[in-house]
Design a protein around this motif. Structure first.
Motif, mmCIF file in Angstrom:
data_model
loop_
_atom_site.group_PDB
_atom_site.id
_atom_site.type_symbol
_atom_site.label_atom_id
_atom_site.label_comp_id
_atom_site.label_asym_id
_atom_site.label_seq_id
_atom_site.Cartn_x
_atom_site.Cartn_y
_atom_site.Cartn_z
ATOM 1 N N GLY A 136 47.491 52.895 29.349
ATOM 2 C CA GLY A 136 46.961 52.798 30.372
ATOM 3 C C GLY A 136 48.014 53.819 32.102
ATOM 4 O O GLY A 136 48.354 54.651 31.788
ATOM 5 N N ARG A 137 48.415 53.207 32.786
ATOM 6 C CA ARG A 137 48.666 54.061 34.045
ATOM 7 C C ARG A 137 50.113 52.692 35.512
ATOM 8 O O ARG A 137 49.974 51.691 34.437
ATOM 9 N N ALA A 138 50.717 53.138 35.701
ATOM 10 C CA ALA A 138 51.288 52.138 36.611
ATOM 11 C C ALA A 138 50.839 51.662 37.170
ATOM 12 O O ALA A 138 49.717 51.553 37.836
ATOM 13 N N GLY A 160 43.827 46.086 31.236
ATOM 14 C CA GLY A 160 42.313 45.559 31.571
ATOM 15 C C GLY A 160 42.453 43.898 31.639
ATOM 16 O O GLY A 160 41.947 43.058 32.027
ATOM 17 N N ASP A 161 43.139 43.684 30.909
ATOM 18 C CA ASP A 161 43.081 41.878 30.699
ATOM 19 C C ASP A 161 43.411 41.229 31.766
ATOM 20 O O ASP A 161 44.712 42.059 32.201
ATOM 21 N N LEU A 172 50.731 33.555 39.460
ATOM 22 C CA LEU A 172 49.412 35.277 39.512
ATOM 23 C C LEU A 172 49.247 34.919 38.582
ATOM 24 O O LEU A 172 49.662 34.946 37.448
ATOM 25 N N THR A 173 48.108 35.427 39.240
ATOM 26 C CA THR A 173 46.906 35.975 37.671
ATOM 27 C C THR A 173 46.714 37.499 38.004
ATOM 28 O O THR A 173 44.883 38.095 38.374
ATOM 29 N N PRO A 174 47.679 38.706 37.741
ATOM 30 C CA PRO A 174 47.369 40.229 37.701
ATOM 31 C C PRO A 174 46.485 41.083 36.651
ATOM 32 O O PRO A 174 46.290 39.749 35.524
ATOM 33 N N ARG A 175 45.737 41.935 36.704
ATOM 34 C CA ARG A 175 45.600 42.784 35.783
ATOM 35 C C ARG A 175 46.533 43.291 35.372
ATOM 36 O O ARG A 175 47.576 44.151 36.188
ATOM 37 N N ILE A 176 46.334 43.366 33.653
ATOM 38 C CA ILE A 176 47.366 45.119 32.931
ATOM 39 C C ILE A 176 46.760 45.796 33.142
ATOM 40 O O ILE A 176 45.137 46.348 32.974
#
Length: 842
Positions: A136-138, A160-161, A172-176
């Motif tokens: 992935g990316r930063a 993407g999870d 919090l519910t951020p995306r990986i």
């Protein structure tokens, strides 16, 4: 004699195999314990370790000068200081570091890395050298996060999870967006690490525009010392400090060493016990082995061999056996160490990740135990056999121990036992850590004394089982006679089980007593139904209490808000509470005055009051962290405990002096009392936050006792190894006993004793010996548990001795099972002996 010794080893393959097995058991016990202890110790050590490869000099805030009356907050590192650090001569780059607790939930909503730190921080730019991206990316923005590869693997997360997490606030519910690798020891030991972009991390951790640390990398050709000097000149003095990467690594190593010292000492005690038991097994085996070969050795003396040559032949045999058994025991020990770690996990203990650690010290110890201890264990019986005149040896005049030797042994054992009991009883009169060393010394002396006296104790204790053995007819009577025929062998056989059960019984008594005492403390000190706190013990946002107040069914709440202060020139921590509600939420015994909190009236625990010379009505001046002073009055003195202690004052008096108020805990009382439904309602009111724990009084009690539970689980793992060693040790002893009594068994078969009766005889003998060791071990364990409890009782007013009768019965049943299992093969072998060949056997 050298060739004779080697031929003798190879000529008796069955005897060689049994001897190697006995020595291998001792080596495996020791090396398995060392592998297990080193693995656990290394994993916990890694949980505190931190890599400094990317840090040549670290810039950190300094607290400034301490005036003695104020408690100031440390200054923070700014963007301007970051730019200065990056621009000093010799600096290649500078990274601003922000970090803090970040609770990361798995896909089932449970906190990842339970028992370890769950950390968060900032990902610097698009290519952070500290955390190389694997996928992935930063991350960019508040809705994106990167996590470490180990956490992703354990929890099954992919790029993407969406992940649930909390940083001292709402869920919090951020995306990986990325998965990175790290040398952070906390991650290696089972923790987690989540990274946000720098602005997001600063906002989440309450450090907008500031940093916790600045890590500076030196340009090629610039030393850490030169870079540190340049930074010291460029940065303002008094508010910042600098430390080289080498010094950071040294400080970290020293800190970890001090933190791990207690755990290492406890685990090394287990290794010492393993060595103790292993030596007994080896010495017992060679004593029987040399006794069986006495006629053979006497024949060598008769044909011209000297005493020294006979002793040397025994030592050569011991050396060969020791080398083979040392290597095989080391391999078996590695397997035992791995099995113990898995067993701990199965028992519910939190076991950190990490490889098995087989250190050079473990290898050396295995070889030392295998060779040196084996030769030492063989030397005494070999020397004893060599001193017997050949004619007396061949006519078996030597067979019985002399009255003089028995009196000497029993006198020595009585002296050791009496000294051990006296030292242990003396230790119980001391307080705290002063009694630990005498207690340990007394325990060692008593165990040695009981071991020496075991042959004497075996006769009355085994005689007590005679009525039960009579029910088995001739087999039972023969089993009793065989058990007491050679008391020394019986004693040495039972010792491995005795020592293992002494350890586990003593710790079980202590753990049960401590759990009961903590339960009493929690029920006596807390009236609240629930205590809410952060999962890592950090501070809660004041908003948590406000949310709980507005939750249906909640009737009363109070924070426990800690704050540093200065009183009489020294630092004291204050605890802010809801003065009007704290009396309904706690039940603390007041020894002087009244439990009144409000305005300028406070209550103080006994220890604090005694240290300052206060009593009800005393007045003192407190200097808050903002530098302001206030005169407070002691309304009452209460009995503190591990749950609530210190100076309690109203939050209305404390909060105005705090720049960033935060609560350590919030106590909650509900209309319906503690129940599963009420707990669920409170957790949902807080957003099912993985960072926040809602605990009942029972939960609080179990958390405090968790350390003892972990230690007990470790001991159960070690007990499993001790049981394996005891089973194989008894098998070995019985097999040699059957071999030694082949002629006798043949005669019994010839006069009509059935094979079934022979099997029963051997099984009953094994059962009696194992139960003998079990009774001694449980008795000693109860005594040591009581003594250690007396020592702990000086620190804990609610301590109460609890004897776990059910578990002790289970331990005794375990000893019986050891006896039954150990006798299966020897009993079968005895029953299958050819009676004519056995009668002719020498």
């Amino acid at each position: 004699m050298f060739r004779t010794a080697l031929r003798n080893v190879l000529a008796h393959k069955a005897r060689l195999l049994m001897t190697v097995l006995a020595v291998m058991l001792g080596v495996a016990f020791v090396s398995g314990t060392l592998v297990f202890t080193n693995t656990i110790s290394d994993a916990y050590q890694k949980s505190s370790a931190k890599g400094f490869d990317q840090v040549d000099v670290a810039v950190h805030p300094e607290g400034g000068k301490d005036t003695g009356d104020t408690v100031g907050k440390r200054p923070e590192l700014t963007e301007a200081q970051l730019r200065i650090s990056a621009g000093v001569p010799g600096a290649a780059s500078a990274i601003g570091v922000v970090d803090g607790f970040t609770a990361l939930a798995d896909k089932d909503g449970k906190l990842i890395g339970g028992g370890f730190q769950s950390q968060g921080g900032n990902y610097w730019g698009t290519d952070d050298p500290r955390y190389p991206l694997k996928e992935g990316r930063a991350p960019h923005g508040a809705q994106e996060v990167a996590i470490d590869s180990e956490t992703a693997r354990r929890a099954g997360y992919e790029v993407g999870d969406t992940v649930r997490m909390s940083v001292d606030g709402p869920v919090l519910t951020p995306r990986i967006t990325g998965v990175f690798t790290t040398d952070d020891g906390n991650v290696a030991a089972g923790g987690s690490l989540a990274l946000f972009d720098t602005p997001t991390a600063q906002k989440l951790f309450g450090k907008a525009g500031t940093y916790d640390e600045i890590d500076v990398k030196a340009a090629p050709g610039t030393s850490q010392t030169a870079l540190k000097a340049a930074l010291d000149r460029a940065l303002p003095r008094g508010t910042t400090g600098t430390t080289t990467g080498e010094q950071l690594a040294d400080d970290q190593a020293e800190l970890i060493s001090s933190q791990m010292s207690g755990l290492k000492q406890g685990l090394l005690v287990f290794a010492g016990i393993a060595l103790f038991v292993g030596t007994f097994i080896i010495a017992n085996t060679f004593t029987m082995l040399v006794a069986q070969r006495t006629k053979e050795l006497a024949l060598l003396r008769a044909v011209g061999a000297s005493r020294r040559q006979v002793t040397r032949s025994v030592l050569i045999e011991a050396f060969v056996v020791g080398v083979v058994a040392g290597v095989s025991g080391l391999v078996a020990g590695v397997g035992i160490g791995a099995g113990l770690r898995s067993l701990m996990g199965g028992l519910g203990a939190t076991v950190p990740d990490g490889p098995l650690v087989v250190s050079p010290g473990t290898v050396a110890t295995a070889l030392v135990v295998g060779v040196v201890v084996t030769m030492l264990a063989a030397w005494l019986p070999g020397r004893r056999a060599a001193k017997i005149p050949p004619v007396a040896a061949m006519s078996s005049v030597h067979a019985k121990a002399t009255t003089k030797s028995l009196v000497l042994r029993n006198t020595l054992g009585a002296l050791f036992s009496a000294a051990g009991v006296a030292v242990v009883l003396y230790a119980t009169t001391l307080s705290g850590s002063d009694g630990q060393a005498p207690m340990g010394l007394g325990a060692v002396l008593l165990i040695i004394g009981v071991f020496i006296l075991t042959p004497l104790l075996s006769r009355p204790l085994i005689a007590a089982a005679a009525p039960l053995l009579r029910a088995f007819g001739v087999s039972g009577r023969l089993a009793r006679q065989n058990s007491v025929r050679n008391p020394r062998r019986t004693a040495a056989t039972a010792s491995a089980l005795m020592i293992g059960l002494t350890l586990i019984t003593g710790m079980t008594v202590m753990a049960g007593s401590l759990q009961k005492s903590i339960d009493k403390m929690a029920s006596a000190a807390i009236r609240a139904d629930y205590v809410v706190s952060m999962a890592n013990g950090n501070e809660l946002s004041p908003g948590v209490e406000r949310k709980l107040k507005d939750t249906d069914g909640v009737t009363t709440t109070s924070p426990l808000r800690n704050a540093p202060s200065r009183i009489d020139g020294r630092t004291e921590y204050l605890t802010g509470v809801n003065g009007s509600a704290i009396g309904d939420l706690t039940d603390l015994k007041v020894d002087d005055g009244s439990f009144t909190v409000g305005g300028d009236r406070v209550v103080v625990d006994q220890d604090t009051a005694e240290s300052h010379g206060w009593k009800a009505g005393s007045a003192f001046t407190v200097h808050y962290e903002d530098g302001k002073a206030q005169r407070l009055t002691v309304a009452g003195v209460y009995e503190g405990n591990e749950l609530i202690q210190g100076i309690l004052l109203d939050t209305a008096a404390l909060t105005p002096h705090q720049s960033d108020p935060a609560d350590m805990q919030v106590m909650v009382k509900t209309s319906g009392g503690a129940s599963g439904a009420t707990k669920d309602r409170l957790e949902k009111a807080l957003g099912s936050n993985p960072a926040v724990r809602v605990q009942s009084k029972q939960d609080v009690s179990e958390e405090i006792a968790q350390m003892f539970t972990l230690m007990l689980n470790m001991l159960y793992g070690l007990l499993a190894m001790a049981v394996i060693v005891a089973v194989l040790g008894v098998i070995n002893t019985l097999a040699m006993s059957v071999f030694e009594r082949s002629q006798e068994i043949g005669m019994l078969r010839a006069i009509g004793l059935e094979r079934r009766a022979v099997k029963r005889m051997v099984r009953l003998e094994s059962l009696v010996i194992s139960l003998f060791g079990g009774v001694l071990g449980i008795g000693l364990g109860v005594f040591f548990g009581w003594a250690a409890g007396e020592l702990l009782g000086t620190r804990m007013a609610t301590y109460e001795l609890v004897l776990p009768w059910a578990r002790m019965a289970a331990f005794l049943a375990l000893a019986a099972a050891v006896g039954v299992l150990a006798a299966l093969w020897p009993a079968r072998r005895a029953a299958r002996l050819n009676m004519l060949q056995a009668i002719k056997a020498e």
